[in-house]
Design an enzyme around this catalytic site. Sequence first.
Site, PDB file in Angstrom:
ATOM      1  N   ASP A 182     -10.132 -56.835  41.453  1.00  0.00           N
ATOM      2  CA  ASP A 182      -9.133 -57.318  40.377  1.00  0.00           C
ATOM      3  C   ASP A 182      -8.822 -55.910  39.458  1.00  0.00           C
ATOM      4  OD1 ASP A 182      -9.365 -59.915  41.230  1.00  0.00           O
ATOM      5  OD2 ASP A 182     -11.069 -60.241  40.021  1.00  0.00           O
ATOM      6  N   THR A 183     -10.069 -55.244  39.091  1.00  0.00           N
ATOM      7  CA  THR A 183      -9.678 -54.090  38.309  1.00  0.00           C
ATOM      8  C   THR A 183      -9.843 -53.067  39.054  1.00  0.00           C
ATOM      9  OG1 THR A 183     -10.429 -55.331  36.284  1.00  0.00           O
ATOM     10  CG2 THR A 183     -10.416 -52.871  36.194  1.00  0.00           C
TER      11      THR A 183
END
Lengths: 306, 306
Positions: free
Chosen positions: B23-24
């Site tokens: 996600d990051t």
Amino acid sequence: MSASTRLSPGDSAAYAALLDKYDTWMFDCDGVLWHGDRLIDGAPEVLELLRAHKKSIIFVTNNATKSRPNYKKKFDGLGIEAHVDEIFGSAYAAAIYISSVLKLPKDKKVYVIGMGGLEEELKSEGISYVGGTDPADNTLASPTPIADDPTVGAVLVGLDTSVNYTKLSKAFRHLYYDPSVAFLATNTDSTYPSANGLLPGAGSILAPLVYSLGPSRPVTALGKPSVRMLEAIKAKHDFDPARTIMIGDRLNTDIEFGKAGGLATLLVLTGIASEADLTGPNPSPTVPDYVTPSIGDLRAIGKPAA
Amino acid sequence: MSASTRLSPGDSAAYAALLDKYDTWMFDCDGVLWHGDRLIDGAPEVLELLRAHKKSIIFVTNNATKSRPNYKKKFDGLGIEAHVDEIFGSAYAAAIYISSVLKLPKDKKVYVIGMGGLEEELKSEGISYVGGTDPADNTLASPTPIADDPTVGAVLVGLDTSVNYTKLSKAFRHLYYDPSVAFLATNTDSTYPSANGLLPGAGSILAPLVYSLGPSRPVTALGKPSVRMLEAIKAKHDFDPARTIMIGDRLNTDIEFGKAGGLATLLVLTGIASEADLTGPNPSPTVPDYVTPSIGDLRAIGKPAA
């Protein structure tokens, strides 16, 4: 490893014994004879006494910022008798190495990080160079596109108080992008004793290149403790290593140099090395043959009998 | 040690799997997104695609020559969307460390070897400093008697293309003569990839001090691979390390940083690390989770379904 013989100031017999054993006396200068422009007490008298006893004197310095003739001027200014042919500097040793061992082709140049004295020694051996004191490389402006110079065959680094990013970048690129370029240094002293305390030495000017190039690109250093320095002296002077003593203030240069060359060694405590380096919790692995607090203690040898 | 997963440009399924897992997305910049002022092919599109897929993007750079707002201008100039709060530089990490961890007293100053961006980050944390871009210290004149400044409580070194002997001597003396002075660096990268090839990096500017001070005076480096850098990010952003990937071109900074922080790691081969570092005769001990030739390969993730 045997312990050092401690010489006690005032014990004339001990110093007289030294005088009997050694004919050639090699001296480091900074931290032994002087600090910057300040003489160490008694140094000129000791040199005069040794000359009166017909001893050979040789000055062996890692200071590569001065040529031998300029270094003689330093002696003159301090009122110490010295002759150009008694003076051996790491700049001279580097120039001899480049011309006699590396045999740099005449169409190749040395890229210099260093000062005027280093350039003079190269010139006296007929070696072409770039960088150094050239105003184009003595700038704090960022080096935007560096034009690489394929005529450079060696990079030589010495103490340079005008060191800057342009010089470091040029030297780095010569060495990184061309494996045939030789990587040389006058010496690797981490610091040097100025009149106002320690300042970073030639090895610290060299450190950015050593770090950025990594272990696959080792440097050849020509000053003490390298035997190259002794070879440069041997080419000009006759001396018997067994009857020669090296006097210095630094264990990892002066004393290691003496030991590597089979000379006796005398450490003075007026410069870099301290008592703690000898007897502290982490003593140096390099043990000098003799230790005396200061060169001035050798005044105890006295004048020769008339 | 398990081998890296090799991503093959064109294998859309492999890149899509990466997109699902993380996600990051943390990016190193120099050598990953650009070389100097030259974009790496496809970099802006990949960042746009990740944003379209609602991924969080964080830029993690050891470049300490620019403050975060100035670094954003670099993105703007290259036409890449970026926000100041997505940008984390080693200059910022150093300022945070000095104010929050070292808690340097307000009457103490930092002696800076570094450029304007580093000063700006110190200023934004309310830290006083000397040196840096001060014209008095940006000179090639020899430093004759240096007046030591007892208000200096830390020395901070970053990349400084105006580095010179005066700055190095002052920093050395602060650290050598006063054991209470903290020794800090933004990062220790040996080189950095400029538009015209490699040049000496912050670690090379630092090297003269590391060498002259010796092992008894270790430096604390705040940029990658230090976990201090990740702590500076954590203080501002929520992210799950298990669903975060660090993308970089350098094994001993970017990839080690990701591994130390429990992040996944993706190496690109457009900067410092080469195939030989992975599979040559002396492979790096640091093994990235994934390897892809260039950041542009991630264009294979495609646009999100409408």
